[in-house]
Enzyme design. Structure first.
Site, PDB file in Angstrom:
ATOM      1  N   CYS A  79       7.675   2.231   1.479  1.00  0.00           N
ATOM      2  CA  CYS A  79       7.363   3.650   1.677  1.00  0.00           C
ATOM      3  C   CYS A  79       8.254   4.234   2.779  1.00  0.00           C
ATOM      4  CB  CYS A  79       5.878   3.848   1.933  1.00  0.00           C
ATOM      5  SG  CYS A  79       5.355   5.577   1.733  1.00  0.00           S
ATOM      6  N   HIS A 185       3.461   1.641  -2.711  1.00  0.00           N
ATOM      7  CA  HIS A 185       2.780   0.679  -1.837  1.00  0.00           C
ATOM      8  C   HIS A 185       2.387  -0.553  -2.649  1.00  0.00           C
ATOM      9  CE1 HIS A 185       2.319   3.009   1.891  1.00  0.00           C
ATOM     10  NE2 HIS A 185       2.300   4.064   1.090  1.00  0.00           N
ATOM     11  N   GLU A 187       1.079  -3.210  -1.645  1.00  0.00           N
ATOM     12  CA  GLU A 187      -0.199  -3.738  -1.151  1.00  0.00           C
ATOM     13  C   GLU A 187      -1.394  -2.999  -1.744  1.00  0.00           C
ATOM     14  OE1 GLU A 187       0.693  -0.374   1.730  1.00  0.00           O
ATOM     15  OE2 GLU A 187       1.816  -1.803   0.514  1.00  0.00           O
TER      16      GLU A 187
END
EC number: 4.3.2.10
Length: 212
Positions: A79, A185, A187
């Site tokens: 990001c 992202h 994650e």
């Protein structure tokens, strides 16, 4: 050992947990010398590029990262960790960034719809990068999770490994040598995000950095 850079990014704990889940051996650090000697480096990020650059400069990390990347140390930017790699950012005025990747961070077009883009969107993987280790077991069209208002307008289209449409087709993954960066992202991107992180870990283990 993977160095995950800690400069106060809000998504740091989630990135660390996701990397640990895929078996990464890591250390969380803000020490430039630890980053310099790491086998691989991950730069997470949320927020504004100017604030991120201010933190990286204050910690002495901004001076180290270009040398680390030039030494072929595997690197993953996430990001804002992708955006600060560019030459400059137009977010809240024009600000200089790391200038590792020529280009400008620009705002998504107003006709794209709601800004920031928050939610799932598809990766359109470039045929040139379809067999890259970072995309192992990740299909073209995979849905991943975005939270951003700005995108990376890179000067060299040859490094764009995947695009995503949101008003315009913007680079969602760039790869140059042993540097990779993603606008989304991983994650927060479910199985495909974890696969990408696992792929990065395997990729980094196969590379021998030149040394900084």
């Amino acid at each position: 050992m993977i160095a995950v850079i800690n400069y106060g990014a809000g998504n740091l704990p989630n990135v660390v947990r996701a990397l640990q889940r895929v078996g990464a051996t890591l250390t969380v650090t803000d020490n430039p010398e630890v980053i310099r000697s790491a086998q691989a480096v991950v730069l997470p990020g949320v927020g504004a590029t100017a604030d991120t650059m201010a933190s990286l400069r204050h910690l002495g990390i901004a001076e180290v990262l270009p040398a680390v990347i030039a030494a072929s140390t595997p690197f993953l930017g996430i990001c804002v960790g992708m955006q600060v790699l560019l030459s400059e950012s137009e977010e809240f005025g024009l600000h200089s960034c790391l200038d590792i990747i020529p280009g400008t961070v620009r705002r998504l077009p107003e006709h794209a719809g709601k800004i920031p883009q928050i939610g799932w969107n598809q990766l359109q993987i470039s045929p040139t990068f379809r067999n890259h280790p970072l995309f192992a077991d990740i299909p073209d069209g995979a849905d991943v999770y975005f939270v951003h208002s700005y995108y990376c307008a890179v000067a060299d289209e040859a490094i764009i490994a995947a695009r995503t449409d949101y008003g315009i087709p913007f680079p969602s993954v760039i790869i140059r040598d042993h540097l990779a960066a993603v606008q989304f992202h991983p994650e927060k991107s479910g199985d495909y995000g974890l696969r990408l992180l696992a792929n990065f870990v395997r990729w980094s283990e196969a590379v021998q950095p030149k040394g900084v």
